[in-house]
Design an enzyme around this catalytic site. Sequence first.
Site, PDB file in Angstrom:
ATOM      1  N   ARG A  14       4.894   3.121 -13.717  1.00 40.87           N
ATOM      2  CA  ARG A  14       4.521   4.808 -13.628  1.00 40.87           C
ATOM      3  C   ARG A  14       4.939   5.385 -12.436  1.00 40.87           C
ATOM      4  NH1 ARG A  14       0.716   7.496 -17.096  1.00 40.87           N
ATOM      5  NH2 ARG A  14       1.277   6.487 -19.457  1.00 40.87           N
ATOM      6  N   GLY A  15       4.979   4.430 -11.313  1.00 41.96           N
ATOM      7  CA  GLY A  15       5.324   4.730  -9.833  1.00 41.96           C
ATOM      8  C   GLY A  15       6.922   5.214  -9.623  1.00 41.96           C
ATOM      9  N   TYR A 138      -0.294  -2.966   6.420  1.00 41.37           N
ATOM     10  CA  TYR A 138       0.644  -3.041   5.353  1.00 41.37           C
ATOM     11  C   TYR A 138       1.675  -3.961   5.322  1.00 41.37           C
ATOM     12  CZ  TYR A 138       4.204  -0.876   2.238  1.00 41.37           C
ATOM     13  OH  TYR A 138       5.285  -0.401   1.123  1.00 41.37           O
ATOM     14  N   LYS A 142       2.697  -7.399   3.182  1.00 40.84           N
ATOM     15  CA  LYS A 142       3.935  -7.508   2.438  1.00 40.84           C
ATOM     16  C   LYS A 142       4.333  -9.044   3.109  1.00 40.84           C
ATOM     17  CE  LYS A 142       4.552  -3.919  -0.097  1.00 40.84           C
ATOM     18  NZ  LYS A 142       4.346  -3.853  -1.285  1.00 40.84           N
ATOM     19  N   LEU A 168      12.601   4.625   0.135  1.00 43.64           N
ATOM     20  CA  LEU A 168      13.227   4.869  -1.036  1.00 43.64           C
ATOM     21  C   LEU A 168      12.793   6.386  -1.323  1.00 43.64           C
ATOM     22  CD1 LEU A 168      11.875   1.635  -2.798  1.00 43.64           C
ATOM     23  CD2 LEU A 168      14.016   2.301  -1.946  1.00 43.64           C
ATOM     24  N   HIS A 181       6.009   9.966   1.858  1.00 42.27           N
ATOM     25  CA  HIS A 181       6.928   9.692   2.659  1.00 42.27           C
ATOM     26  C   HIS A 181       7.880  10.714   3.385  1.00 42.27           C
ATOM     27  CE1 HIS A 181       6.204   5.516   0.883  1.00 42.27           C
ATOM     28  NE2 HIS A 181       6.466   5.080   2.155  1.00 42.27           N
ATOM     29  N   ARG A 249      16.149   6.770  10.237  1.00 43.05           N
ATOM     30  CA  ARG A 249      15.867   5.997   8.747  1.00 43.05           C
ATOM     31  C   ARG A 249      17.079   5.988   7.811  1.00 43.05           C
ATOM     32  NH1 ARG A 249      12.236   5.178  11.726  1.00 43.05           N
ATOM     33  NH2 ARG A 249      10.050   5.249  11.411  1.00 43.05           N
TER      34      ARG A 249
HETATM   35  N1  LIG Z   1       8.532   4.309  -1.544  1.00 43.99           N
HETATM   36  C1  LIG Z   1       9.135   3.754  -0.568  1.00 43.99           C
HETATM   37  O1  LIG Z   1       9.821   4.411   0.045  1.00 43.99           O
HETATM   38  C2  LIG Z   1       8.966   2.156  -0.509  1.00 43.99           C
HETATM   39  C3  LIG Z   1       8.348   1.456  -1.463  1.00 43.99           C
HETATM   40  N2  LIG Z   1       8.132   0.228  -1.142  1.00 43.99           N
HETATM   41  C4  LIG Z   1       7.620  -0.619  -2.285  1.00 43.99           C
HETATM   42  O2  LIG Z   1       8.304  -0.504  -3.344  1.00 43.99           O
HETATM   43  C5  LIG Z   1       6.887  -1.027  -4.388  1.00 43.99           C
HETATM   44  C6  LIG Z   1       6.809   0.430  -5.293  1.00 43.99           C
HETATM   45  O3  LIG Z   1       6.528   1.654  -4.422  1.00 43.99           O
HETATM   46  P1  LIG Z   1       6.535   3.129  -5.017  1.00 43.99           P
HETATM   47  O4  LIG Z   1       6.995   2.980  -6.415  1.00 43.99           O
HETATM   48  O5  LIG Z   1       7.015   3.874  -3.984  1.00 43.99           O
HETATM   49  O6  LIG Z   1       5.042   3.310  -5.114  1.00 43.99           O
HETATM   50  P2  LIG Z   1       4.201   4.309  -5.948  1.00 43.99           P
HETATM   51  O7  LIG Z   1       2.875   4.563  -5.287  1.00 43.99           O
HETATM   52  O8  LIG Z   1       5.123   5.665  -6.578  1.00 43.99           O
HETATM   53  O9  LIG Z   1       3.900   3.471  -7.603  1.00 43.99           O
HETATM   54  C7  LIG Z   1       2.814   2.320  -7.288  1.00 43.99           C
HETATM   55  C8  LIG Z   1       2.348   1.980  -8.553  1.00 43.99           C
HETATM   56  O10 LIG Z   1       1.088   1.108  -8.600  1.00 43.99           O
HETATM   57  C9  LIG Z   1       0.097   1.499  -9.061  1.00 43.99           C
HETATM   58  N3  LIG Z   1      -1.098   0.810  -8.452  1.00 43.99           N
HETATM   59  C10 LIG Z   1      -1.587   0.932  -7.423  1.00 43.99           C
HETATM   60  N4  LIG Z   1      -2.526   0.430  -7.326  1.00 43.99           N
HETATM   61  C11 LIG Z   1      -2.978  -0.301  -8.478  1.00 43.99           C
HETATM   62  C12 LIG Z   1      -3.731  -0.854  -9.068  1.00 43.99           C
HETATM   63  N5  LIG Z   1      -4.974  -1.173  -8.348  1.00 43.99           N
HETATM   64  N6  LIG Z   1      -3.880  -1.288 -10.316  1.00 43.99           N
HETATM   65  C13 LIG Z   1      -2.940  -0.816 -11.027  1.00 43.99           C
HETATM   66  N7  LIG Z   1      -1.774   0.012 -10.744  1.00 43.99           N
HETATM   67  C14 LIG Z   1      -1.933   0.140  -9.416  1.00 43.99           C
HETATM   68  C15 LIG Z   1       0.050   3.074  -9.229  1.00 43.99           C
HETATM   69  O11 LIG Z   1      -0.600   3.646  -9.876  1.00 43.99           O
HETATM   70  P3  LIG Z   1      -1.574   4.993  -9.324  1.00 43.99           P
HETATM   71  O12 LIG Z   1      -0.549   5.715  -8.901  1.00 43.99           O
HETATM   72  O13 LIG Z   1      -2.162   5.414 -10.957  1.00 43.99           O
HETATM   73  O14 LIG Z   1      -2.496   4.267  -8.601  1.00 43.99           O
HETATM   74  C16 LIG Z   1       1.532   3.343  -9.024  1.00 43.99           C
HETATM   75  O15 LIG Z   1       1.871   3.643 -10.454  1.00 43.99           O
HETATM   76  C17 LIG Z   1       5.795  -1.164  -3.618  1.00 43.99           C
HETATM   77  O16 LIG Z   1       5.541  -2.418  -3.595  1.00 43.99           O
HETATM   78  C18 LIG Z   1       5.855  -0.466  -2.291  1.00 43.99           C
HETATM   79  O17 LIG Z   1       5.469  -1.294  -1.432  1.00 43.99           O
HETATM   80  C19 LIG Z   1       8.977  -0.476  -0.229  1.00 43.99           C
HETATM   81  C20 LIG Z   1       9.884   0.258   0.724  1.00 43.99           C
HETATM   82  C21 LIG Z   1       9.580   1.520   0.636  1.00 43.99           C
HETATM   83  C1  LIG Z   2       8.995   2.918   3.533  1.00 39.20           C
HETATM   84  C2  LIG Z   2       8.196   2.562   5.020  1.00 39.20           C
HETATM   85  O1  LIG Z   2       7.539   4.128   5.149  1.00 39.20           O
HETATM   86  C3  LIG Z   2       6.668   4.086   6.114  1.00 39.20           C
HETATM   87  O2  LIG Z   2       7.219   4.096   7.544  1.00 39.20           O
HETATM   88  P1  LIG Z   2       8.127   5.376   7.960  1.00 39.20           P
HETATM   89  O3  LIG Z   2       9.550   5.043   7.616  1.00 39.20           O
HETATM   90  O4  LIG Z   2       7.663   5.589   9.541  1.00 39.20           O
HETATM   91  O5  LIG Z   2       7.393   6.546   6.966  1.00 39.20           O
HETATM   92  P2  LIG Z   2       7.528   8.037   6.608  1.00 39.20           P
HETATM   93  O6  LIG Z   2       8.704   8.134   5.608  1.00 39.20           O
HETATM   94  O7  LIG Z   2       6.213   8.591   6.629  1.00 39.20           O
HETATM   95  O8  LIG Z   2       8.129   8.818   8.008  1.00 39.20           O
HETATM   96  C4  LIG Z   2       9.545   8.462   8.712  1.00 39.20           C
HETATM   97  C5  LIG Z   2       9.711   9.428   9.979  1.00 39.20           C
HETATM   98  O9  LIG Z   2       9.734  10.749   9.521  1.00 39.20           O
HETATM   99  C6  LIG Z   2       8.801  11.405  10.261  1.00 39.20           C
HETATM  100  N1  LIG Z   2       8.185  12.789   9.620  1.00 39.20           N
HETATM  101  C7  LIG Z   2       8.615  14.022   9.982  1.00 39.20           C
HETATM  102  N2  LIG Z   2       7.997  14.861   9.397  1.00 39.20           N
HETATM  103  C8  LIG Z   2       7.426  14.061   8.303  1.00 39.20           C
HETATM  104  C9  LIG Z   2       6.555  14.571   7.071  1.00 39.20           C
HETATM  105  O10 LIG Z   2       6.398  15.717   6.871  1.00 39.20           O
HETATM  106  N3  LIG Z   2       6.125  13.543   6.581  1.00 39.20           N
HETATM  107  C10 LIG Z   2       6.332  12.220   6.733  1.00 39.20           C
HETATM  108  N4  LIG Z   2       5.831  11.134   5.998  1.00 39.20           N
HETATM  109  N5  LIG Z   2       6.910  11.696   7.833  1.00 39.20           N
HETATM  110  C11 LIG Z   2       7.588  12.813   8.579  1.00 39.20           C
HETATM  111  C12 LIG Z   2       7.763  10.561  10.648  1.00 39.20           C
HETATM  112  O11 LIG Z   2       7.050  10.929  12.036  1.00 39.20           O
HETATM  113  C13 LIG Z   2       8.760   9.228  10.956  1.00 39.20           C
HETATM  114  O12 LIG Z   2       9.175   9.247  12.169  1.00 39.20           O
HETATM  115  C14 LIG Z   2       5.668   2.790   6.206  1.00 39.20           C
HETATM  116  O13 LIG Z   2       4.572   3.241   6.692  1.00 39.20           O
HETATM  117  C15 LIG Z   2       5.968   1.939   5.077  1.00 39.20           C
HETATM  118  O14 LIG Z   2       5.152   2.941   3.989  1.00 39.20           O
HETATM  119  C16 LIG Z   2       7.321   1.866   4.378  1.00 39.20           C
HETATM  120  O15 LIG Z   2       7.169   0.848   3.785  1.00 39.20           O
END
Ligand SMILES: NC(=O)C1=CN([C@@H]2O[C@H](COP(=O)(O)OP(=O)(O)OC[C@H]3O[C@@H](n4cnc5c(N)ncnc54)[C@H](OP(=O)(O)O)[C@@H]3O)[C@@H](O)[C@H]2O)C=CC1
Ligand SMILES: C[C@H]1O[C@H](OP(=O)(O)OP(=O)(O)OC[C@H]2O[C@@H](n3cnc4c(=O)[nH]c(N)nc43)[C@H](O)[C@@H]2O)[C@@H](O)[C@@H](O)C1=O
Length: 358
Positions: A14-15, A138, A142, A168, A181, A249
């Site tokens: 669902r994420g 974190y 990973k 993402l 993010h 980024r």
């Molecule tokens: N988003 C990004 O920018 C990035 C993401 N990633 C990685 O990609 C992967 C997917 O991330 P993303 O889709 O963004 O994350 P989301 O938070 O959107 O989705 C994560 C999912 O995991 C579920 N989840 C978390 N904890 C538990 C638990 N204890 N039991 C069962 N389900 C759980 C959440 O459910 P619920 O919300 O109900 O807790 C949610 O559906 C992760 O490994 C993340 O670290 C890597 C780089 C960047």
């Molecule tokens: C994907 C990666 O994402 C995380 O790293 P990050 O790239 O630093 O995360 P971010 O998306 O939150 O920020 C990117 C940049 O953007 C700036 N910024 C400005 N204004 C807002 C703002 O309003 N919100 C946020 N979140 N950031 C902001 C912020 O200060 C930073 O310079 C990891 O912890 C980890 O989760 C990981 O894997």
Amino acid sequence: MISKSSKIYVAGHRGLVGSAIWNNLKKKGYTNLIGRTHKELDLMNGSEVSRFFDQEKPDFVFLAAAHVGGIIANNNYRADFIYRNLQIQNNVISESFRHNVKKLLFLGSTCIYPKEASQPISEDSLLTGPLEYTNEPYAIAKIAGLKMCESFNIQYGTNFIAVMPTNLYGPNDNFDLEKSHVLPAMIRKIFLSKALMDNNWDTINRDLNVRPVEKVNGESSKDEKVSILGKYGITDKHVKLWGTGKPLREFLWSEEMADACVFIMENVDFSDLIEDKKEIRNCHINIGTGKEISIHDLALLIKETIGYDGEILFDDSKPDGTMRKLTDVTKLNNLGWKHKIEVEEGVQKLYNWYIQNI
Ligand SMILES: NC(=O)C1=CN([C@@H]2O[C@H](COP(=O)(O)OP(=O)(O)OC[C@H]3O[C@@H](n4cnc5c(N)ncnc54)[C@H](OP(=O)(O)O)[C@@H]3O)[C@@H](O)[C@H]2O)C=CC1
Ligand SMILES: C[C@H]1O[C@H](OP(=O)(O)OP(=O)(O)OC[C@H]2O[C@@H](n3cnc4c(=O)[nH]c(N)nc43)[C@H](O)[C@@H]2O)[C@@H](O)[C@@H](O)C1=O
């Protein structure tokens, strides 16, 4: 080999990424998908995970469940980020081993690389220097997940592949004003500031009803709403974003991330990724676009997309995080996958998705 009837478990379906993987598999004709919500199966709970694998016996696993958040969430909730992620991935990877899962895809992150890694960052940069402070716990979880996959492969001949995505964004993103993010956060903040400027309370109320901020929703008083939004830097004249705006980024549309994951599941084995048989390491795959944009320019792009006339300010008391983390995507491209959606198109798509979902 994976087939259309293989039993595939998408953890975190669902994420942001998990839902995109699920939809991608469905579109491609895979018919035997399994997913459990967090409520139905807590992946932190080893015995529940074990029971689930005993019952379902999946053949292929996408591990897209994790405890995820932006820079402030990572920096403030450090224990949650290391403990929960280690626990989830240990449970799913070890049960996948116990049940002879044919292939598993573990999702890491490019934050595993050293803060000062040379750019663009190749897979070989892993463990060559200190990590960025804001997301160190974190990142360590990973790195442990990646090493767990690699170690099971080396010792037991499993086929567990680790992929390291860049930042993402896409449908089902997290728009929380504190924990999300940057890209979804900026869209929502600028959108709400424009609504305040236009005195468009219908829109503000709908937004706060879908995603209440600290218990403030559409029913709360106008003063409460103005005051709570102000706390997050959202006013009727300007938006205050975090850091200096100078960090660079790279952004990949989540549906493309899902497509890359399914491509790798279908076409790549761990053995294809080994370069040195004596010392097997760095077999993980970066997933990204290889293109970057400054946070300041991203804000301007979103401002233009939304049609916002207010001011964009930056609060340098908030962390910048890593100044640059551009991925080297040569390995991924050579395997046969390349992104298509650039950030300009993606921002428009996410903004459209956002307004359709409030
Ligand atoms: N988003 C990004 O920018 C990035 C993401 N990633 C990685 O990609 C992967 C997917 O991330 P993303 O889709 O963004 O994350 P989301 O938070 O959107 O989705 C994560 C999912 O995991 C579920 N989840 C978390 N904890 C538990 C638990 N204890 N039991 C069962 N389900 C759980 C959440 O459910 P619920 O919300 O109900 O807790 C949610 O559906 C992760 O490994 C993340 O670290 C890597 C780089 C960047
Ligand atoms: C994907 C990666 O994402 C995380 O790293 P990050 O790239 O630093 O995360 P971010 O998306 O939150 O920020 C990117 C940049 O953007 C700036 N910024 C400005 N204004 C807002 C703002 O309003 N919100 C946020 N979140 N950031 C902001 C912020 O200060 C930073 O310079 C990891 O912890 C980890 O989760 C990981 O894997």
